[in-house]
Motif scaffolding. Structure first.
Motif, mmCIF file in Angstrom:
data_model
loop_
_atom_site.group_PDB
_atom_site.id
_atom_site.type_symbol
_atom_site.label_atom_id
_atom_site.label_comp_id
_atom_site.label_asym_id
_atom_site.label_seq_id
_atom_site.Cartn_x
_atom_site.Cartn_y
_atom_site.Cartn_z
ATOM 1 N N GLU A 267 0.815 -1.209 0.000
ATOM 2 C CA GLU A 267 0.000 0.000 0.000
ATOM 3 C C GLU A 267 0.850 1.260 0.000
ATOM 4 O O GLU A 267 0.364 2.342 -0.320
ATOM 5 C CB GLU A 267 -0.928 -0.014 1.216
ATOM 6 C CG GLU A 267 -0.351 0.534 2.524
ATOM 7 C CD GLU A 267 0.776 -0.296 3.130
ATOM 8 O OE1 GLU A 267 1.383 0.168 4.103
ATOM 9 O OE2 GLU A 267 1.056 -1.416 2.638
ATOM 10 N N GLN B 23 -13.545 1.694 6.499
ATOM 11 C CA GLN B 23 -13.856 2.003 5.104
ATOM 12 C C GLN B 23 -12.665 1.680 4.210
ATOM 13 O O GLN B 23 -12.819 1.141 3.106
ATOM 14 C CB GLN B 23 -14.241 3.478 4.977
ATOM 15 C CG GLN B 23 -15.572 3.820 5.623
ATOM 16 C CD GLN B 23 -15.831 5.319 5.663
ATOM 17 O OE1 GLN B 23 -14.968 6.128 5.318
ATOM 18 N NE2 GLN B 23 -17.022 5.696 6.110
ATOM 19 N N ARG B 24 -11.474 2.010 4.706
ATOM 20 C CA ARG B 24 -10.274 1.705 3.932
ATOM 21 C C ARG B 24 -10.097 0.198 3.787
ATOM 22 O O ARG B 24 -9.768 -0.301 2.710
ATOM 23 C CB ARG B 24 -9.045 2.320 4.608
ATOM 24 C CG ARG B 24 -7.746 1.966 3.909
ATOM 25 C CD ARG B 24 -6.563 2.663 4.522
ATOM 26 N NE ARG B 24 -5.365 2.329 3.778
ATOM 27 C CZ ARG B 24 -4.191 2.933 3.941
ATOM 28 N NH1 ARG B 24 -4.072 3.908 4.817
ATOM 29 N NH2 ARG B 24 -3.146 2.563 3.230
ATOM 30 N N ARG B 25 -10.303 -0.533 4.875
ATOM 31 C CA ARG B 25 -10.167 -1.982 4.816
ATOM 32 C C ARG B 25 -11.162 -2.575 3.822
ATOM 33 O O ARG B 25 -10.818 -3.470 3.032
ATOM 34 C CB ARG B 25 -10.389 -2.598 6.200
ATOM 35 C CG ARG B 25 -9.978 -4.064 6.272
ATOM 36 C CD ARG B 25 -10.429 -4.730 7.556
ATOM 37 N NE ARG B 25 -11.830 -5.112 7.490
ATOM 38 C CZ ARG B 25 -12.376 -6.077 8.230
ATOM 39 N NH1 ARG B 25 -11.638 -6.744 9.101
ATOM 40 N NH2 ARG B 25 -13.664 -6.359 8.126
ATOM 41 N N ASP C 65 -2.861 5.356 0.518
ATOM 42 C CA ASP C 65 -3.994 5.084 -0.336
ATOM 43 C C ASP C 65 -5.203 4.763 0.533
ATOM 44 O O ASP C 65 -5.087 4.045 1.514
ATOM 45 C CB ASP C 65 -3.716 3.891 -1.248
ATOM 46 C CG ASP C 65 -2.667 4.197 -2.297
ATOM 47 O OD1 ASP C 65 -2.084 3.239 -2.805
ATOM 48 O OD2 ASP C 65 -2.430 5.372 -2.599
ATOM 49 N N PHE C 66 -6.368 5.297 0.164
ATOM 50 C CA PHE C 66 -7.558 5.059 0.970
ATOM 51 C C PHE C 66 -8.732 4.534 0.169
ATOM 52 O O PHE C 66 -9.545 3.812 0.693
ATOM 53 C CB PHE C 66 -7.984 6.348 1.682
ATOM 54 C CG PHE C 66 -7.067 6.774 2.777
ATOM 55 C CD1 PHE C 66 -7.165 6.211 4.042
ATOM 56 C CD2 PHE C 66 -6.101 7.732 2.562
ATOM 57 C CE1 PHE C 66 -6.322 6.599 5.063
ATOM 58 C CE2 PHE C 66 -5.257 8.126 3.575
ATOM 59 C CZ PHE C 66 -5.358 7.561 4.835
ATOM 60 N N THR C 67 -8.830 4.898 -1.095
ATOM 61 C CA THR C 67 -10.047 4.625 -1.838
ATOM 62 C C THR C 67 -9.972 3.317 -2.611
ATOM 63 O O THR C 67 -8.890 2.772 -2.863
ATOM 64 C CB THR C 67 -10.329 5.760 -2.843
ATOM 65 O OG1 THR C 67 -9.349 5.709 -3.885
ATOM 66 C CG2 THR C 67 -10.291 7.119 -2.164
ATOM 67 N N TYR D 107 -6.668 1.385 -4.645
ATOM 68 C CA TYR D 107 -6.251 -0.015 -4.554
ATOM 69 C C TYR D 107 -6.399 -0.732 -5.893
ATOM 70 O O TYR D 107 -5.583 -1.591 -6.240
ATOM 71 C CB TYR D 107 -7.052 -0.738 -3.465
ATOM 72 C CG TYR D 107 -6.604 -0.403 -2.064
ATOM 73 C CD1 TYR D 107 -5.387 -0.861 -1.568
ATOM 74 C CD2 TYR D 107 -7.403 0.370 -1.228
ATOM 75 C CE1 TYR D 107 -4.979 -0.558 -0.282
ATOM 76 C CE2 TYR D 107 -7.004 0.678 0.068
ATOM 77 C CZ TYR D 107 -5.791 0.210 0.537
ATOM 78 O OH TYR D 107 -5.394 0.517 1.821
#
Length: 515
Positions: free
Chosen positions: A193, A260-262, A208-210, A214
């Motif tokens: 990541e 939310q990221r997971r 990175d979050f969205t 990914y």
């Protein structure tokens, strides 16, 4: 030879020009990102099947087929209809003339236009070929197989782990694609990541979050031709570790932003993997842990050591979660008379940093001491024999005895753990390895072997009499077609816990050998 990927990124970072060469940094358009990826050696299959094809989770009657439509591989979303119908075919020959199954599957924007086809009703222990077609184009040809049923005289398979794109080329996957094996096991850290400038444990700089972030990262990694070749050549079993989401995470900790990221990371992983989900719905929490058998010879137990764990270093902490732990112990109780392989993403064995020291890497099983002792004591009391644990994460190779109590050298040996080199993720320096290999050996009497200066994969050959692990290493991480050779090999004899090194390779380089 192509551009040295790792050195180019380091030079760009030092010059403050990382955004010009790292495809996932800055405001690059999808086309510009592909161009930047090309400078790092990435190339893609023809659209729309740019990311290739794959198969996974073979059983005696079938397997899962995967592809993903991505005409613009480094775009967060594809300029495609909401749903695209994708045709698939499975045949007994590579020309796809002796067809045994065919159909059509929807590729929806909701799941990144990915396709997961569960093929069933096939003959056991057979090799098959397959392909997809959509939008007037056909994918590359894939090869797979069903698991055998009944007596089996041999199984050969490989494991891979820790493949940071910025670390180097995937010559190890090129080697895996060319091996005569039945399947591949991926032990985690399929992506990272973080950004392209990483320390020895793979900690990156970017965040990175969205879901789109990914998706793009998975697509970048599949830009390495050798990874696509390895997927197309063999069926895969998969688990994950931390970098598929974020370094050292606990699946049950964190607030709403992390959850939310997971969820985004898990969805992107599912969209890009040949994974069969046994739960009613694959999302938001794909079910990874499973048992699969290769005839009467091998029982494969795939563990999920991220999704259900608690925080580390708690008296009642758990790495498995209550339900998975009960499932694992029940499996031990009713295990067949065969070899037993635990697919384990992080080190099971205890690893103290120095003699008499308290320091341990507690993101591993070392952070969950009571549960580890409970599980291994259960293995011993059940009478389970012929246990081999295969592990990734460390970017180095270890061989160790699995004991019920690692602080008591006379406690029973219940198995062997093989921890494999990484595909490309940065290892510790040769100086660190030379200094700390003997220290780790002195501090951990159960440790047999340590080698940390190389990259590659492990190859396993299992017969009713013996398990053999061969450490296959690449000559040059920065050469995409680097030769692969065997560094050393270890054997485990059936009915006798503990491994021993092959006499023909026991003089190979290593930073520690017991005795």
């Amino acid at each position: 030879m192509k551009t040295n990927r790792r050195d180019l990124l380091k030079a760009a970072a030092a010059a403050g020009a990382l955004g010009a060469v790292w495809p996932l940094v800055g405001d690059l358009s999808p086309a510009q990102a592909v161009e930047a990826a090309g400078l790092l050696g990435a190339e893609y299959d023809p659209a729309p099947f740019t990311l290739g094809v794959a198969s996974g989770d073979p059983t005696p009657t079938g397997f899962v087929l995967w592809t993903r439509l991505a005409p613009e591989p480094l775009a967060a979303e594809q300029a495609l209809p909401e749903v695209v119908e994708v045709k698939w075919v499975v045949a007994e020959d590579r020309d796809l003339r002796r067809v045994v199954a065919r159909g059509t599957a929807p590729a929806s924007a909701t799941l990144g236009h990915s396709v997961h086809v569960s093929v069933d009703g096939l003959r056991d222990g057979r090799q098959y070929w397959y392909a997809f077609s959509a939008l007037g184009r056909r994918s590359r040809l894939g090869r797979t197989r069903t698991a055998p049923a009944g007596p089996v005289s041999r199984v050969r398979f490989a494991s891979a782990n820790c493949q940071a794109f910025h670390g180097g080329y995937y010559a190890a996957h090129r080697g895996i694609a060319r091996e005569d094996i039945d399947f591949v096991v991926h032990l985690g850290d399929y992506i990272y990541e973080g950004g392209p400038v990483s320390g020895p444990r793979g900690n990156g700089t970017a965040v990175d979050f969205t879901l789109g972030d990914y998706r793009r990262r998975h697509a970048l990694y599949k830009g390495d031709r050798s990874l696509r070749e390895a997927h197309a050549a063999h069926p895969w079993f998969l688990t994950w570790d931390d970098h598929e989401v974020v370094d050292n995470y606990s699946g049950t900790g964190g607030g709403a932003p992390f959850m939310q990221r997971r969820a985004a990371a898990y969805q992107a992983w599912y969209e890009n993997m040949p994974h069969r989900d046994d739960s009613e719905t694959a999302l938001p929490d794909p079910e990874i842990h499973r048992v699969r058998r290769w005839g009467d010879l091998l029982e494969l137990t795939v563990l999920d050591l991220r999704s259900y764990r608690s925080a580390q270093n708690l008296p009642d902490g758990t790495i498995l979660g209550a339900r998975q732990k009960d499932w694992l112990k029940r499996g031990v109780d009713r295990a067949p008379d065969s070899w037993h392989c635990w697919v384990n993403s992080i080190m099971l064995n205890q690893l103290r940093g120095r003699p008499g020291g308290d320091f341990m890497f507690t993101d591993q099983w070392d952070g969950f001491l009571a549960e580890r002792e409970e599980v291994l004591t259960h293995v011993h009391r059940s009478g389970l024999e012929d246990l081999v644990v295969i592990t990734g994460d460390w970017h180095s190779a270890f061989v160790g005895d699995v004991r019920t109590d690692f602080d008591e050298p006379s406690s029973p040996v219940v198995g062997t753990e093989f921890t494999a080199h990484s595909i490309s993720s940065n290892a510790y320096s040769p100086a660190w390895n030379a200094a700390n290999g003997p220290r780790m050996g002195a501090a951990n009497p159960h440790l047999q072997y340590f080698e940390g200066n190389r990259y590659g994969y492990d190859l396993y050959e299992v017969t009713p009499e013996r398990w053999t692990t061969s450490m296959r290493v690449v000559q040059d991480l920065q050469d995409p077609v680097s030769p692969v050779t065997t560094l050393t090999a270890f054997h485990v004899d059936r009915g006798k816990a503990g491994a021993y090194e092959d006499p023909a390779t026991k003089n190979s380089p290593a930073q520690y050998r017991r005795g």
